[in-house]
Design a protein around this motif. Structure first.
Motif, PDB file in Angstrom:
ATOM      1  N   ALA A  40       1.022  -1.275  -0.232  1.00 40.84           N
ATOM      2  CA  ALA A  40      -0.158   0.056  -0.102  1.00 40.84           C
ATOM      3  C   ALA A  40       0.875   1.340   0.197  1.00 40.84           C
ATOM      4  O   ALA A  40       0.551   2.085  -0.874  1.00 40.84           O
ATOM      5  CB  ALA A  40      -0.937   0.102   1.133  1.00 40.84           C
ATOM      6  N   ILE A  41       1.861   1.295   0.817  1.00 41.68           N
ATOM      7  CA  ILE A  41       2.922   2.464   0.889  1.00 41.68           C
ATOM      8  C   ILE A  41       3.509   2.462  -0.328  1.00 41.68           C
ATOM      9  O   ILE A  41       3.916   3.496  -1.001  1.00 41.68           O
ATOM     10  CB  ILE A  41       3.965   2.206   2.110  1.00 41.68           C
ATOM     11  N   GLY A  42       3.753   1.238  -1.229  1.00 38.37           N
ATOM     12  CA  GLY A  42       4.290   1.391  -2.466  1.00 38.37           C
ATOM     13  C   GLY A  42       3.654   1.998  -3.769  1.00 38.37           C
ATOM     14  O   GLY A  42       4.281   2.620  -4.400  1.00 38.37           O
ATOM     15  N   VAL A  43       2.308   2.126  -3.548  1.00 40.30           N
ATOM     16  CA  VAL A  43       1.441   2.666  -4.461  1.00 40.30           C
ATOM     17  C   VAL A  43       1.706   4.303  -4.168  1.00 40.30           C
ATOM     18  O   VAL A  43       1.746   4.805  -5.137  1.00 40.30           O
ATOM     19  CB  VAL A  43      -0.168   2.416  -4.253  1.00 40.30           C
ATOM     20  N   ILE A  44       1.940   4.621  -2.976  1.00 40.19           N
ATOM     21  CA  ILE A  44       2.279   6.015  -2.666  1.00 40.19           C
ATOM     22  C   ILE A  44       3.455   6.395  -3.196  1.00 40.19           C
ATOM     23  O   ILE A  44       3.779   7.455  -3.887  1.00 40.19           O
ATOM     24  CB  ILE A  44       2.169   6.380  -1.173  1.00 40.19           C
ATOM     25  N   SER A  45       4.287   5.474  -3.222  1.00 39.04           N
ATOM     26  CA  SER A  45       5.747   5.528  -3.703  1.00 39.04           C
ATOM     27  C   SER A  45       5.915   5.700  -5.163  1.00 39.04           C
ATOM     28  O   SER A  45       6.514   6.719  -5.712  1.00 39.04           O
ATOM     29  CB  SER A  45       6.689   4.525  -3.311  1.00 39.04           C
ATOM     30  N   VAL A  46       5.045   4.960  -5.973  1.00 34.71           N
ATOM     31  CA  VAL A  46       4.843   5.153  -7.547  1.00 34.71           C
ATOM     32  C   VAL A  46       4.402   6.501  -7.704  1.00 34.71           C
ATOM     33  O   VAL A  46       4.561   6.993  -8.976  1.00 34.71           O
ATOM     34  CB  VAL A  46       4.365   3.911  -8.217  1.00 34.71           C
ATOM     35  N   ILE A  47       3.355   7.034  -7.057  1.00 33.00           N
ATOM     36  CA  ILE A  47       2.554   8.242  -7.393  1.00 33.00           C
ATOM     37  C   ILE A  47       3.558   9.268  -7.183  1.00 33.00           C
ATOM     38  O   ILE A  47       3.760  10.194  -8.244  1.00 33.00           O
ATOM     39  CB  ILE A  47       1.422   8.317  -6.565  1.00 33.00           C
ATOM     40  N   ARG A  48       4.530   9.257  -6.352  1.00 36.49           N
ATOM     41  CA  ARG A  48       5.479  10.294  -6.090  1.00 36.49           C
ATOM     42  C   ARG A  48       6.485  10.291  -7.170  1.00 36.49           C
ATOM     43  O   ARG A  48       6.955  11.247  -7.540  1.00 36.49           O
ATOM     44  CB  ARG A  48       6.122  10.251  -4.647  1.00 36.49           C
ATOM     45  N   GLU A  49       6.720   9.035  -7.520  1.00 37.54           N
ATOM     46  CA  GLU A  49       7.722   8.718  -8.606  1.00 37.54           C
ATOM     47  C   GLU A  49       7.243   9.419  -9.892  1.00 37.54           C
ATOM     48  O   GLU A  49       7.979   9.960 -10.677  1.00 37.54           O
ATOM     49  CB  GLU A  49       8.028   7.185  -8.538  1.00 37.54           C
ATOM     50  N   ASP A  50       6.245   9.217 -10.127  1.00 35.33           N
ATOM     51  CA  ASP A  50       5.402   9.599 -11.464  1.00 35.33           C
ATOM     52  C   ASP A  50       5.691  11.259 -11.258  1.00 35.33           C
ATOM     53  O   ASP A  50       5.718  11.990 -12.580  1.00 35.33           O
ATOM     54  CB  ASP A  50       4.026   9.251 -11.631  1.00 35.33           C
ATOM     55  N   ARG A  51       5.525  11.688 -10.262  1.00 35.91           N
ATOM     56  CA  ARG A  51       5.323  13.268 -10.113  1.00 35.91           C
ATOM     57  C   ARG A  51       6.573  13.581 -10.262  1.00 35.91           C
ATOM     58  O   ARG A  51       6.924  14.673 -11.125  1.00 35.91           O
ATOM     59  CB  ARG A  51       4.802  13.786  -8.711  1.00 35.91           C
ATOM     60  N   ARG A  52       7.813  13.077 -10.039  1.00 37.58           N
ATOM     61  CA  ARG A  52       9.372  13.558 -10.060  1.00 37.58           C
ATOM     62  C   ARG A  52       9.484  13.316 -11.578  1.00 37.58           C
ATOM     63  O   ARG A  52      10.201  14.258 -12.158  1.00 37.58           O
ATOM     64  CB  ARG A  52      10.347  12.545  -9.390  1.00 37.58           C
ATOM     65  N   ASN A  53       9.079  12.210 -12.081  1.00 34.90           N
ATOM     66  CA  ASN A  53       9.392  12.168 -13.601  1.00 34.90           C
ATOM     67  C   ASN A  53       8.671  13.047 -14.471  1.00 34.90           C
ATOM     68  O   ASN A  53       9.156  13.609 -15.502  1.00 34.90           O
ATOM     69  CB  ASN A  53       8.757  10.579 -14.067  1.00 34.90           C
ATOM     70  N   ARG A  54       7.434  13.655 -14.194  1.00 34.91           N
ATOM     71  CA  ARG A  54       6.751  14.741 -14.924  1.00 34.91           C
ATOM     72  C   ARG A  54       7.658  15.904 -14.844  1.00 34.91           C
ATOM     73  O   ARG A  54       7.707  16.622 -15.722  1.00 34.91           O
ATOM     74  CB  ARG A  54       5.329  14.783 -14.616  1.00 34.91           C
ATOM     75  N   ARG A  55       8.054  16.037 -13.524  1.00 36.63           N
ATOM     76  CA  ARG A  55       8.746  17.458 -13.435  1.00 36.63           C
ATOM     77  C   ARG A  55      10.029  17.555 -14.176  1.00 36.63           C
ATOM     78  O   ARG A  55      10.465  18.643 -14.573  1.00 36.63           O
ATOM     79  CB  ARG A  55       9.102  17.783 -11.830  1.00 36.63           C
ATOM     80  N   ALA A  56      10.838  16.201 -14.062  1.00 36.34           N
ATOM     81  CA  ALA A  56      12.053  16.209 -14.875  1.00 36.34           C
ATOM     82  C   ALA A  56      11.996  16.224 -16.194  1.00 36.34           C
ATOM     83  O   ALA A  56      12.655  16.886 -16.856  1.00 36.34           O
ATOM     84  CB  ALA A  56      12.685  14.813 -14.670  1.00 36.34           C
ATOM     85  N   ALA A  57      10.741  15.652 -16.705  1.00 36.17           N
ATOM     86  CA  ALA A  57      10.377  15.825 -18.326  1.00 36.17           C
ATOM     87  C   ALA A  57      10.141  17.343 -18.558  1.00 36.17           C
ATOM     88  O   ALA A  57      10.416  18.008 -19.471  1.00 36.17           O
ATOM     89  CB  ALA A  57       9.317  15.153 -18.705  1.00 36.17           C
TER      90      ALA A  57
END
Length: 287
Positions: free
Chosen positions: A261-278
């Motif tokens: 469940a915490i891992g789901v939160i982790s990938v949400i934050r990961e996607d945000r980092r990737n969008r900011r980097a892009a």
């Protein structure tokens, strides 16, 4: 293509990574594993569970795995089907994710004591070990290999996690229907197996190798089959992964649910980092 995780590799060789093409591979696999597997196992008497298991696994899974490997050769999809950069080596490190594969392995280890070893012959153990190894290889290749990389090539990690987890769960419905399982029980199985699929997603990402997930999957199924008091499941894609009421496995399963469940939160934050980097990369390129 969208970023495939923090530093994950996406191959640009071969045919385009089509999600629909990957889903077609999943459907073919299910038809062979569940459909042909149940059909062949039905040719053997119910009191010959080991023979049922062998016939329902070895032939359909050998065909299914061969077709998957031919599909990969035809599609020309790259090595990222089999491996990627381990998540703990990315930035941020997220070393806590190592707990998920550890908990996944601890689950079946805690159930080894439930196996009636005295009543299981060496031949039965070897047949189940070989059959579940084929199950682990086939299911992980088609779900966490082919489908995962196809979804990742076009979407973020949250979509990749959710799609692969629920397709994994839904893939077991045909066997449940064949076995006459009630709609309510099937709905419960879908939720339970989706959480299992999420855990296997992290096994691949944390280790960076698909073969690790294959072995963990095979080990888990093998222990569950051997510990089953109802005999040996015949179908090569059984309708569920039964749990254990024992205290230790229950604690492990609870911790695993929390970690995923915490891992789901982790990938949400990961996607945000990737969008900011892009976005930052696009801005830098524009200037």
């Amino acid at each position: 293509m969208t970023p495939a995780g923090d530093g994950a590799h996406v191959s640009t060789t071969g045919r385009p990574r089509s999600v629909w093409l990957a889903l077609a591979a999943v459907v073919v696999y299910i038809a062979l594993a569940a459909g042909l597997g149940n059909l062949l196992s039905g040719l053997v008497r119910d009191d010959e569970s080991t023979a049922q298991f062998a016939l329902g696994h070895f032939i359909p899974l050998a065909i299914a795995i061969a077709l998957l490997l031919l599909f990969l050769r035809w599609a020309g999809w790259g090595s990222d089907v089999w491996r990627e950069r381990p998540t703990p080596t990315l930035i941020p490190r997220r070393w806590w994710l190592l707990s998920i594969p550890v908990l996944v392995v601890l689950g079946p280890i805690g159930q080894l004591g439930d196996v009636p070893w005295v009543s299981r012959s060496i031949g039965t153990i070897l047949v189940i070990a070989a059959g579940t190894l084929m199950v682990g290889f086939g299911e992980e290749l088609v779900i966490r290999g082919i489908l995962l990389t196809a979804v990742r090539a076009r979407h973020g990690e949250l979509a990749t996690l959710l799609v692969t987890s629920f397709v994994f769960a839904l893939a077991h419905i045909p066997s449940s229907l064949i076995a006459g399982v009630s709609v309510g029980a099937i709905a419960f199985q879908v939720v339970a197996l989706a959480s299992v699929g999420a855990a296997y997603y992290w096994v691949r990402r944390v280790t960076g190798r698909l073969w690790v997930g294959m072995l963990v999957h095979a080990f888990t199924d093998g222990v569950l089959y051997l510990a089953s008091g109802a005999g040996t499941p015949a179908a090569s894609m059984p309708q569920g992964h039964p749990g254990s009421p024992e205290v230790f496995p229950a604690i492990v399963q609870s911790l695993l649910l929390l970690a995923t469940a915490i891992g789901v939160i982790s990938v949400i934050r990961e996607d945000r980092r990737n969008r900011r980097a892009a976005s930052d990369a696009a801005s830098s390129a524009a200037t």
